[in-house]
Design a protein around this motif. Structure first.
Motif, PDB file in Angstrom:
ATOM      1  N   ARG A  65       0.747  -1.294   0.051  1.00 22.28           N
ATOM      2  CA  ARG A  65       0.010   0.056   0.064  1.00 22.28           C
ATOM      3  C   ARG A  65       0.948   1.227  -0.009  1.00 22.28           C
ATOM      4  O   ARG A  65       0.544   2.186  -0.763  1.00 22.28           O
ATOM      5  N   ARG A  66       2.252   1.169   0.741  1.00 21.84           N
ATOM      6  CA  ARG A  66       2.883   2.292   0.814  1.00 21.84           C
ATOM      7  C   ARG A  66       3.753   2.420  -0.501  1.00 21.84           C
ATOM      8  O   ARG A  66       4.987   3.103  -0.656  1.00 21.84           O
ATOM      9  N   ARG A  67       3.609   1.298  -1.656  1.00 22.00           N
ATOM     10  CA  ARG A  67       4.491   1.196  -2.739  1.00 22.00           C
ATOM     11  C   ARG A  67       6.049   0.730  -2.526  1.00 22.00           C
ATOM     12  O   ARG A  67       6.616   0.853  -3.548  1.00 22.00           O
ATOM     13  N   THR A  68       6.373   0.017  -1.283  1.00 19.84           N
ATOM     14  CA  THR A  68       7.495  -0.353  -1.418  1.00 19.84           C
ATOM     15  C   THR A  68       7.322  -1.989  -1.958  1.00 19.84           C
ATOM     16  O   THR A  68       6.499  -2.496  -2.182  1.00 19.84           O
ATOM     17  N   LEU A  69       8.723  -2.595  -2.358  1.00 17.24           N
ATOM     18  CA  LEU A  69       8.656  -3.809  -2.982  1.00 17.24           C
ATOM     19  C   LEU A  69       9.377  -4.598  -2.338  1.00 17.24           C
ATOM     20  O   LEU A  69      10.693  -4.218  -1.657  1.00 17.24           O
ATOM     21  N   PRO A  70       9.236  -5.913  -2.458  1.00 14.82           N
ATOM     22  CA  PRO A  70      10.509  -6.914  -1.763  1.00 14.82           C
ATOM     23  C   PRO A  70      11.969  -6.709  -2.311  1.00 14.82           C
ATOM     24  O   PRO A  70      11.944  -6.886  -3.169  1.00 14.82           O
ATOM     25  N   ASP A  71      12.694  -6.550  -1.140  1.00 12.54           N
ATOM     26  CA  ASP A  71      14.159  -6.635  -1.573  1.00 12.54           C
ATOM     27  C   ASP A  71      14.647  -7.865  -2.148  1.00 12.54           C
ATOM     28  O   ASP A  71      15.578  -7.656  -3.183  1.00 12.54           O
ATOM     29  N   PHE A  72      14.198  -8.949  -1.841  1.00  7.50           N
ATOM     30  CA  PHE A  72      14.489 -10.430  -2.404  1.00  7.50           C
ATOM     31  C   PHE A  72      14.532 -10.390  -3.893  1.00  7.50           C
ATOM     32  O   PHE A  72      15.002 -11.225  -4.499  1.00  7.50           O
ATOM     33  N   LEU A 103       8.834 -10.178   2.279  1.00 12.58           N
ATOM     34  CA  LEU A 103       7.542  -9.896   2.129  1.00 12.58           C
ATOM     35  C   LEU A 103       6.629  -9.347   3.157  1.00 12.58           C
ATOM     36  O   LEU A 103       5.997  -8.512   2.980  1.00 12.58           O
ATOM     37  N   ARG A 104       7.114  -9.921   4.446  1.00 12.58           N
ATOM     38  CA  ARG A 104       6.290  -9.225   5.448  1.00 12.58           C
ATOM     39  C   ARG A 104       6.753  -7.650   5.803  1.00 12.58           C
ATOM     40  O   ARG A 104       5.836  -6.959   6.243  1.00 12.58           O
ATOM     41  N   LEU A 105       8.080  -7.624   5.575  1.00  6.86           N
ATOM     42  CA  LEU A 105       8.702  -6.111   6.140  1.00  6.86           C
ATOM     43  C   LEU A 105       8.093  -5.395   4.897  1.00  6.86           C
ATOM     44  O   LEU A 105       7.578  -4.111   5.205  1.00  6.86           O
ATOM     45  N   THR A 106       7.822  -5.581   3.676  1.00  6.70           N
ATOM     46  CA  THR A 106       7.530  -4.906   2.558  1.00  6.70           C
ATOM     47  C   THR A 106       6.207  -4.402   2.740  1.00  6.70           C
ATOM     48  O   THR A 106       5.890  -3.245   2.604  1.00  6.70           O
ATOM     49  N   HIS A 107       5.077  -5.358   3.522  1.00  4.94           N
ATOM     50  CA  HIS A 107       3.700  -4.878   3.695  1.00  4.94           C
ATOM     51  C   HIS A 107       3.379  -4.334   5.124  1.00  4.94           C
ATOM     52  O   HIS A 107       2.395  -3.639   5.327  1.00  4.94           O
ATOM     53  N   ALA A 108       4.265  -4.397   6.134  1.00  7.01           N
ATOM     54  CA  ALA A 108       4.299  -3.945   7.278  1.00  7.01           C
ATOM     55  C   ALA A 108       3.715  -2.440   7.477  1.00  7.01           C
ATOM     56  O   ALA A 108       4.431  -1.836   6.296  1.00  7.01           O
ATOM     57  N   PRO A 109       3.048  -2.051   7.978  1.00  4.50           N
ATOM     58  CA  PRO A 109       2.243  -2.773   9.127  1.00  4.50           C
ATOM     59  C   PRO A 109       1.127  -3.173   8.574  1.00  4.50           C
ATOM     60  O   PRO A 109       0.112  -3.735   9.429  1.00  4.50           O
ATOM     61  N   ASP A 110       0.616  -3.227   7.402  1.00  3.91           N
ATOM     62  CA  ASP A 110      -0.500  -3.850   7.027  1.00  3.91           C
ATOM     63  C   ASP A 110      -0.469  -5.247   6.723  1.00  3.91           C
ATOM     64  O   ASP A 110       0.604  -5.981   6.760  1.00  3.91           O
ATOM     65  N   PRO A 111      -1.475  -6.100   6.789  1.00  5.96           N
ATOM     66  CA  PRO A 111      -1.384  -7.421   6.878  1.00  5.96           C
ATOM     67  C   PRO A 111      -1.150  -7.627   5.162  1.00  5.96           C
ATOM     68  O   PRO A 111      -1.300  -7.198   4.233  1.00  5.96           O
ATOM     69  N   LEU A 116      -0.667 -13.658  -1.028  1.00  2.57           N
ATOM     70  CA  LEU A 116       0.625 -14.267  -0.372  1.00  2.57           C
ATOM     71  C   LEU A 116       0.477 -14.849   1.014  1.00  2.57           C
ATOM     72  O   LEU A 116       1.305 -15.346   1.325  1.00  2.57           O
ATOM     73  N   ARG A 117      -0.699 -14.466   1.471  1.00  3.32           N
ATOM     74  CA  ARG A 117      -0.730 -15.114   2.915  1.00  3.32           C
ATOM     75  C   ARG A 117      -0.481 -16.297   3.231  1.00  3.32           C
ATOM     76  O   ARG A 117       0.366 -16.729   3.971  1.00  3.32           O
ATOM     77  N   ASP A 118      -1.385 -17.265   2.533  1.00  6.97           N
ATOM     78  CA  ASP A 118      -1.223 -18.676   2.821  1.00  6.97           C
ATOM     79  C   ASP A 118       0.430 -19.247   2.677  1.00  6.97           C
ATOM     80  O   ASP A 118       0.684 -20.143   3.593  1.00  6.97           O
ATOM     81  N   ALA A 119       0.898 -18.910   1.721  1.00  3.90           N
ATOM     82  CA  ALA A 119       2.289 -19.345   1.416  1.00  3.90           C
ATOM     83  C   ALA A 119       3.169 -18.969   2.466  1.00  3.90           C
ATOM     84  O   ALA A 119       4.072 -19.650   2.950  1.00  3.90           O
ATOM     85  N   VAL A 120       3.133 -17.575   2.885  1.00  4.87           N
ATOM     86  CA  VAL A 120       4.205 -16.833   3.612  1.00  4.87           C
ATOM     87  C   VAL A 120       3.985 -17.517   4.979  1.00  4.87           C
ATOM     88  O   VAL A 120       4.878 -17.830   5.751  1.00  4.87           O
ATOM     89  N   THR A 121       2.541 -17.787   5.294  1.00  4.66           N
ATOM     90  CA  THR A 121       2.589 -18.347   6.746  1.00  4.66           C
ATOM     91  C   THR A 121       2.720 -19.726   6.916  1.00  4.66           C
ATOM     92  O   THR A 121       2.401 -20.630   7.773  1.00  4.66           O
ATOM     93  N   GLY A 122       2.859 -20.412   5.731  1.00  3.54           N
ATOM     94  CA  GLY A 122       3.092 -22.056   5.633  1.00  3.54           C
ATOM     95  C   GLY A 122       4.411 -22.332   5.894  1.00  3.54           C
ATOM     96  O   GLY A 122       5.223 -21.506   6.540  1.00  3.54           O
TER      97      GLY A 122
END
Length: 336
Positions: A65-72, A103-111, A116-122
């Motif tokens: 939402r804040r337009r950040t992208l995953p560093d990896f 992925l978590r850092l990119t979207h934080a503090p948003d869910p 992406l949710r199921d895979a990242v929490t798996g």
């Protein structure tokens, strides 16, 4: 604010690189929000129709939402101009823990987005499947949206780097960063990047600084995480010319003096450009451009310098003065 502390060795190791994968990721922000850059609306309209077969929900979930992208997904280039496939191969080797963290850092503090949710929490196997699926999706998107225009984009980026190298040679780091972007400030060995969502301070400690010009970046974009070696994506010069169909008209007084073809060439050479890029913008053959460039160079109106396998041309000081004088002449009315 994000701050890079750069010592003498870091300035000596400051370097430029091209990254097709960075550009691919950054272009997603323009697709998501066309208001970020009206300059890219022609490109956006041209690619939207080709995205139908792609999983656009998963693709767009990479932009927070804040337009950040995953560093990896934007690995540091290991050479000046790595191939897209080479960079994607590096992403395929990223460990699951790093994928999950970024992925978590990119979207934080948003869910996390649902895609992406199921895979990242798996478990790790689920994260690996997601990583590989993202790589395949980005490959497909690259082929549709970026690869066809990458040569054109690369010429703009290389012209920017030539200009920046000249600034560094003329005035050191202070002049290098002076006109990159209003949010950048160089002071007492520190590069400050203002108006950032994240806040951290990183000492380069001999690792240097990697500078990556981008046609899709609308402001400076350092890594989201302070753990990544210092690098900075910044908006490239010359983006306004990327999708234009016709070059601007030359001043009438200059046309009378030099003729229309050479006047138009001189007008374009405010930034370093190759013969091929000039021919593309003017819609003529490179051989026709070369003939006129020889005359302009022989009369001292343009300079030329080799950059790798290319020869780049730019207006000389005399050429700049002639352009300024011609512009002033056009603005004076007969009554004056």
């Amino acid at each position: 604010m994000i701050t890079f502390v750069l010592g003498v060795e870091d300035l000596a190791n400051t370097r430029f690189a091209l990254s097709p994968l960075h550009e691919t990721l950054l272009s997603l922000r323009v697709l998501q929000d066309p208001g970020l850059s009206v300059l890219h609306l022609p490109w956006r309209r041209s690619v939207l129709g080709g995205l139908a077969p792609l999983d656009t929900e998963l693709l767009m979930s990479l932009v927070a939402r804040r337009r950040t992208l995953p560093d990896f997904l934007t690995p540091t280039p290991t050479c000046f101009a790595p191939a897209f496939e080479e960079q994607l191969a590096a992403v395929r080797r990223v460990p699951p823990a790093r994928v999950r963290h970024d992925l978590r850092l990119t979207h934080a503090p948003d869910p996390l987005p649902e895609a992406l949710r199921d895979a990242v929490t798996g478990d790790d196997a689920a994260v690996v499947r997601l990583r590989d699926a993202l790589c395949e999706l980005l490959r497909q998107y690259w082929e549709v949206a970026i690869e066809p225009v990458w040569p054109r984009m690369r010429r703009v980026l290389e012209a920017d780097m030539t200009y920046r190298a000249r600034q560094l040679a003329l005035g050191g780091a202070r002049l290098l960063f002076a006109d990159m972007h209003p949010d950048l400030r160089w002071h007492s060995g520190e590069l400050h990047i203002d108006k950032m969502i994240s806040r951290y301070r990183v000492a380069a400690s001999g690792r240097g600084l990697l500078l990556l010009p981008s046609v899709f970046a609308h402001k400076p974009a350092p890594p989201v995480s302070p753990e990544v070696p210092p690098e900075l994506v910044y908006p490239s010069r010359g983006v306004a010319t990327l999708w234009e169909s016709t070059p601007p008209a030359a001043p009438r007084a200059l046309v009378s003096l030099l003729g229309a073809p050479r006047a138009r060439l001189l007008g374009l050479l405010e930034e370093p450009l190759s013969t091929v890029e000039l021919a593309r913008r003017l819609r003529v053959t490179p051989s026709a451009v070369s003939q006129h460039l020889r005359v302009l160079h022989a009369t001292g109106l343009v300079n030329r310098a080799r950059a790798g396998r290319q020869v780049l041309y730019r207006r000389s000081t005399l050429g700049d003065q002639l352009m300024e004088g011609a512009g002033a002449a056009v603005s004076v009315s007969p009554e004056d």
